[in-house]
Write a protein that holds these residues in place. Structure first.
Motif, PDB file in Angstrom:
ATOM      1  N   UNK A 284       0.780  -1.122   0.420  1.00  0.00           N
ATOM      2  CA  UNK A 284      -0.403   0.106  -0.066  1.00  0.00           C
ATOM      3  C   UNK A 284       0.165   1.085   0.170  1.00  0.00           C
TER       4      UNK A 284
ATOM      5  N   UNK B 191      -2.082  -7.681   1.307  1.00  0.00           N
ATOM      6  CA  UNK B 191      -3.175  -8.234   1.844  1.00  0.00           C
ATOM      7  C   UNK B 191      -3.039  -7.590   3.413  1.00  0.00           C
TER       8      UNK B 191
ATOM      9  N   UNK C  52     -11.193  -1.975   0.449  1.00  0.00           N
ATOM     10  CA  UNK C  52     -10.463  -2.695  -0.356  1.00  0.00           C
ATOM     11  C   UNK C  52      -8.922  -2.548  -0.718  1.00  0.00           C
ATOM     12  N   UNK C  53      -7.345  -3.015  -1.168  1.00  0.00           N
ATOM     13  CA  UNK C  53      -6.016  -3.081  -0.509  1.00  0.00           C
ATOM     14  C   UNK C  53      -5.553  -2.067  -1.424  1.00  0.00           C
ATOM     15  N   UNK C  54      -6.430  -2.321  -2.773  1.00  0.00           N
ATOM     16  CA  UNK C  54      -5.553  -1.834  -4.436  1.00  0.00           C
ATOM     17  C   UNK C  54      -6.558  -1.117  -5.139  1.00  0.00           C
TER      18      UNK C  54
ATOM     19  N   UNK D 151      -4.714 -15.014  -7.588  1.00  0.00           N
ATOM     20  CA  UNK D 151      -4.720 -15.060  -6.049  1.00  0.00           C
ATOM     21  C   UNK D 151      -4.503 -13.390  -5.920  1.00  0.00           C
ATOM     22  N   UNK D 152      -4.060 -12.531  -6.886  1.00  0.00           N
ATOM     23  CA  UNK D 152      -4.270 -11.233  -6.218  1.00  0.00           C
ATOM     24  C   UNK D 152      -6.250 -10.853  -6.150  1.00  0.00           C
TER      25      UNK D 152
ATOM     26  N   UNK E 263      -7.003 -12.899  -3.518  1.00  0.00           N
ATOM     27  CA  UNK E 263      -6.483 -12.058  -2.009  1.00  0.00           C
ATOM     28  C   UNK E 263      -6.399 -10.423  -1.501  1.00  0.00           C
ATOM     29  N   UNK E 264      -6.906  -9.862  -2.802  1.00  0.00           N
ATOM     30  CA  UNK E 264      -7.086  -7.688  -2.321  1.00  0.00           C
ATOM     31  C   UNK E 264      -7.977  -7.935  -2.523  1.00  0.00           C
TER      32      UNK E 264
ATOM     33  N   UNK F   5      -7.204 -13.840   2.623  1.00  0.00           N
ATOM     34  CA  UNK F   5      -5.965 -14.234   2.820  1.00  0.00           C
ATOM     35  C   UNK F   5      -5.491 -15.071   2.928  1.00  0.00           C
TER      36      UNK F   5
ATOM     37  N   UNK G  92      -6.730 -17.154  -0.714  1.00  0.00           N
ATOM     38  CA  UNK G  92      -5.030 -17.331  -1.431  1.00  0.00           C
ATOM     39  C   UNK G  92      -4.793 -17.862  -1.486  1.00  0.00           C
ATOM     40  N   UNK G  93      -4.150 -17.965  -0.347  1.00  0.00           N
ATOM     41  CA  UNK G  93      -2.525 -18.540  -0.422  1.00  0.00           C
ATOM     42  C   UNK G  93      -3.769 -20.072  -0.051  1.00  0.00           C
TER      43      UNK G  93
END
Lengths: 519, 509
Positions: A400, A467, B109-111, B151-152, B155-156, B163, B166-167
């Protein structure tokens, strides 16, 4: 008296041109020492850096020239092999050394005055005066010179000398970290003691093999395997102790214990140099010992190396999972990769098979070297108040704060994990396919199972970075210096290019491996 | 015209363009993604109309040397099976893009939003590539590389446990993939032809023992991917935690790579081993059908429920693949497509519901059909297609699978029929709990589908009903390809009679 006069003494014939890359590096190292002695302190760095970089690039150019000339020769009375694999390894080491020197160039990594006791007033004064040890440049050059000689040595004594020339400067450099100095000094001490121990093993093995074969020349030892009878105990003892010496240098289990401590304690640019250059050099020497000197003894040592390879892969992958420090994790990852590489070392067979295995190893070493230097370069940039933010929890949410940096680090991790379209995949593919062709399928199955385990801890870092929520007082991302930025960019580019279009480098590795080792 | 390369190139370029959209201009990124995916759809349709079902096997073929040192080619081409699966992928992508319009907007959301959409486009290119690859190595590269964008995405942008999910997804798939890598390497070195081109590798491995080991290497990877019982445990987690759009692509398309791989690689490269393992695979499939259905009944989370129904349906598909009859093969291929549409519709509608109410739990809903009749109605249609109601497209495929399997393995197909009955239980009971009865307090204000959502669902419902009554266009393309596959399976001289014990095993005795 008369007999002495009658025998004309032949001076040893030295092929200076063929040794020129090494000679240049050693010459520059000596020049560096003179610079330290005779120039004023404020000028030293601006002289040392160009000398170092120019000599390394010059040596690389000379290596390329030798390669184009088609040199495949045992030079200096047969004691230094300048053959295809040696040239490829030289090229790889020199490239990675240039890249590492760009990292070393970053002042902030090294101690202001090594002699000052950590935490003392002397240290504070040295820091405030802006002291710096420019000796690191000649030391690095000596280490690189040793790395060049080690895989090219065609006789056990030269190999031992090279081992020491390579290792001694590295022992010193390991202790020069600017921060967490006690850890750094402890690492240097451990590395020195264990390294000296393994050198002793190496030397003892050399002596025993000399007792067996009456020569320290690799080719002569190989020849005597068939002709000398009744000296098997000398031979096996010698081979075993010699193996301990080289297996220590590549960090194969059960001789891997130094790697995590040293990788963690050493200044990160030096770790990058060791993780890439030393590994490549040591693998070159290992191959020469096992394939050239002990090549006809392979029915005896292959089972041993099978066990070592399996142990190395498992130890590397399993212990990496429990690590909480990024540099220790990368060290265990390096151990696991050593194990993957060993799968191709045991995959011997006819000449074609050997060439295939060798070219796979060469490609893997180059691909891994670039990804490793890149990964450590990123590590140098993630900092907090106490220097580098080593603890993994500090990396939470890095994606981030700095998506580009985290993205590039992810690329390196994916390459370590061997995901297709990165260099690591083709490296792994090359050694595993050689191993399968050499009848080591069981070893490859262990390899892929441990790869899957290894993927877990690479992926865990990606999870942390992308994440997880950023820590409230997370690390800062140091503005990269020109050098560091160049290293990261170059390594990332190499990782992608070797992953998408590996053919040219594969061709190069293939043609280097085609003629195998000079005997 | 290099159709397939263009089909892959356009989304890749689109992804770069979307990634380059300046920050803060999310709307433009979304519109661009939608436009690119529609262009790909149009191009695919244009290509599909030029496809000749009676023509040679690999149409629109392109072969270039990629890594001569390893004998790897960039080789793509499609037969009927690959074509319909590519069509499935490119139809679903624009729908998913439109359905996910606000999925990435959530503040936690992370991204960035544009990353999500450019990942979708990267994934689209890889989905096309994996079905189009006619080089085993290239197939493997796509097979593994497509894990990363997914995966992203999970995960994101996923739910609370994202997570972990996703893993788990990545490690399961990687593990299967790495076993396949060993088999790929061994196949190459045993074949000794210095090439990975699929047509040249057919029938090369003759040694029965070698075939069995290689078969297992490929099969386990595909069984994890599909997923077949007992390799399925990652799917409910991944599908439940993924954002609805990603779940559609994951279950609708990515998992089909597993069943596609079984049909294409396991059967054709190792026909004798495939026949040897058929009893085992059919047994696992039947267990999966019944197990998935029973566990689905017990779910309280609707996305997990849909994931378990998929495990049951994948059992039908693998059973159809390994029955090795023309009907079953065609049915299984058709099922791959229809399941994509039907499960896709269910996941998207579940996503709309969750977006409105903020809960995965079935018990948090009730009487929705009174306040949101369109949503409930389309949900019912999608659900009915999942339980294979005649008149909806999945019925045709399930029926074909059962008929084709019955020809050889009567008992397993009879047991599998119970899966259809159980399907009625889990779908109708879910519908009853969520949509009928008194309207729950919490859903009183639930809005009905808006225009965007209607546009998303309409084509899926139309496809479900359309192919339910008229599956001929798809079957015309699929049938010749399946026949050809079965021919190359049977062409080998040693065709052992299938051991009769298979039926006993399948009966669960």
């Amino acid at each position: 008296m008369s007999t002495l006069a009658a025998v004309a003494v032949d001076p040893p014939k030295i092929e200076y041109a063929e040794l020129s890359p090494m000679l240049l590096v050693f010459g520059a190292a000596i020049a560096g020492v003179l610079v330290e002695a005779f120039t004023p302190r404020y000028l030293r760095k601006s002289i040392q850096v160009p000398i170092t970089i120019v000599s390394l690039i010059g040596a690389f150019v000379l290596t390329v020239w030798l390669g184009l000339r088609g040199t495949r020769d045992a030079a200096a009375m047969g004691s230094v092999a300048v053959d295809g694999p040696a040239l490829f390894i030289w090229g790889a080491i020199l490239l990675l050394a240039v890249v590492s020197v760009l990292l070393i160039n970053d002042d902030d990594q090294f101690v202001a005055q090594a002699a000052a006791v950590p935490g003392s007033a002397d240290e504070d004064r040295a820091i405030s005066e802006g002291g710096a040890h420019t000796e690191i440049y000649p030391l690095v050059l000596f280490a690189v010179g040793g790395m060049l000689l080690f895989p090219a040595a065609n006789d056990l004594l030269i190999m031992f000398v090279a081992l020491e020339v390579m290792s001694l400067p590295l022992y010193l450099l390991c202790g020069l970290a600017r921060r967490r100095r006690l850890l750094s000094q402890e690492a240097a001490m451990k590395y020195f003691l264990l390294g000296a121990f393994s050198s002793a093993f190496f030397l003892y093995g050399t002596a025993l093999l000399y007792g067996f074969a009456g020569s320290v020349d690799l080719a002569a030892i190989a020849k005597s395997l068939g002709s000398v009878a009744g000296q098997d105990s000398l031979l096996f003892m010698g081979a075993a102790t010699l193996a301990v010496g080289v297996l220590f240098k590549i960090g194969a289990a059960p001789f891997q214990a130094w790697k995590p401590d040293v990788y963690q304690g050493a200044p990160t640019p030096i770790t990058a140099l060791m993780a890439s250059g030393t590994l490549i050099a040591a693998f070159g020497a290992l191959l020469r010992v096992f394939w050239v000197a002990l090549g006809n003894l392979d029915t005896e040592w292959i089972p041993v190396l099978w066990a070592v390879a399996i142990l190395t892969m498992v130890v590397g992958a399993v212990l990496a999972i429990t690590q909480t420090d990024i540099k220790r994790m990368l060290a265990y990852s390096s151990i696991a990769h050593t194990g993957f590489l060993l799968t191709a070392v045991v995959a011997t067979g006819n000449a074609g098979q050997n060439a295939g295995a060798l070219s796979g190893i060469l490609f893997y070493l180059l691909a891994y070297g670039f990804a490793t230097v890149g990964a450590f370069a990123v590590v140098t940039m993630v900092r907090d108040a106490g220097g580098e933010a080593g603890h993994l929890s500090r990396w939470a949410g890095l994606g981030k704060r700095s998506p580009v940096l985290a993205g590039i680090f992810t690329l390196f991790l994916l390459a370590f994990a061997g995901i297709p379209l990165t260099s690591g995949f083709f490296g792994k593919y090359a050694v595993f396919s050689a191993a399968v062709a050499g009848g080591a399928t069981a070893l490859v199955i262990v390899g892929v199972v441990t790869s899957a385990m290894a993927a877990f801890f690479y992926v865990r870092v990606i999870v942390l970075m992308f994440f997880s929520d950023p820590a409230p007082e997370g690390p800062t991302i140091a503005m990269p210096s020109m050098g560091t930025a160049a290293v990261v960019t170059l390594s990332a580019a190499a990782t992608v290019v070797l992953g998408v279009f590996p053919q040219p480098v594969l061709d190069l590795a293939h043609s280097a491996a085609q003629s195998l080792f000079v005997r | 015209m290099p159709w397939l390369s263009i089909l892959m190139g356009v989304p890749v370029l689109g992804a770069l363009a979307v990634a380059a959209v300046p920050k803060g201009n999310d709307r433009l990124a979304k519109q661009l993604t939608l436009a690119v995916s529609l262009v790909v759809l149009a191009l695919t349709l244009a290509m599909a109309f030029q496809f000749d079902p009676a023509g040679p096997r690999d149409q629109f073929a392109e072969v270039y040397r990629w890594i001569p040192a390893f004998g790897v080619h960039y080789a793509v081409g499609v037969d009927g099976i690959a074509l319909v699966l590519i069509a499935l992928a490119v139809v679903l992508v624009p729908i998913v893009v439109l359905a996910s319009w606000h999925d990435a907007d959530r503040p936690d959301a992370r991204r960035s939003v544009k990353t999500y959409f450019s990942l979708i486009l990267v994934l689209e290119a890889m989905m096309i590539g994996v079905f189009a690859a006619t080089d085993v190595f290239l197939f493997y590269v796509f097979f593994e590389a497509m894990l990363i964008p997914m995966y992203f995405m999970i995960g994101s942008y996923g739910g609370a446990q994202r997570s972990y999910a996703a893993v788990k997804f990545l490690l399961y798939s990687l593990f299967g993939g790495l076993l396949m890598l060993v088999a790929v390497i061994a196949l190459y070195s045993m074949a000794g032809k210095n090439t990975f081109l699929f047509p040249e590798l057919i029938g090369v491995i003759k040694d029965p023992t070698a075939q069995k080991w290689l078969f297992l290497g490929f099969f386990i990877a595909f069984a994890v991917k599909a997923p077949l019982w007992p390799f399925h445990t990652w799917l409910p987690d991944a599908a439940a935690q993924a954002p609805a759009g990603a779940a559609v692509l994951l279950v609708g398309v990515l998992d089909k790579v597993g069943t596609y791989g079984m049909l294409r690689f396991c059967l054709e490269l190792f026909p004798d081993a495939a026949k040897f393992f058929t009893p085992l695979v059919i047994t696992l499939s039947v267990i999966g059908i019944v197990y998935g259905a029973i566990v689905a009944i017990g779910q309280t989370d609707m996305k997990r429920l849909i994931a378990y129904t998929s495990i049951s349906h994948f059992g039908f598909i693998t059973m159809g693949v390994f029955a090795m009859t023309a009907d079953a093969g065609a049915g299984a291929t058709l099922y791959m497509v229809n399941h994509g549409f039907s499960t896709g519709a269910l996941f998207l509608l579940a996503g709309f519901l969750i977006h409105r109410r903020g809960s995965h739990h079935i018990s948090d809903y009730g009487g929705v059909q009174k306040v949101a009749p369109v949503l409930a109605g389309t949900f019912l249609v999608a659900g009915l297609s999942s339980l294979s109601l005649p008149g909806l497209s999945t019925f045709v495929s399930e029926f074909l699978v059962l008929i084709g399997t019955f020809e050889r393995y009567a008992v397993p197909s009879i047991i599998a029929l119970s899966g259809m009955v159980l399907a009625a239980v889990y779908i109708l009971w879910m519908y009853q709990r969520m949509m009928t009865g008194p309207t729950a307090e919490s859903v009183k204000a639930l809005p009905d589908l808006n225009v965007r959502e209607k546009i998303v669902i309409a084509p899926l419902v139309a496809l479900l009903i359309g192919f339910g009554f008229f599956p001929k266009p798809l079957l015309d393309v699929i049938n010749p390809a399946v026949k050809q596959t079965l021919t190359s399976v049977n062409v080998t001289p040693f065709a052992p009679a299938v051991p009769a014990t298979a039926e006993k095993k399948g009966a669960g005795q």
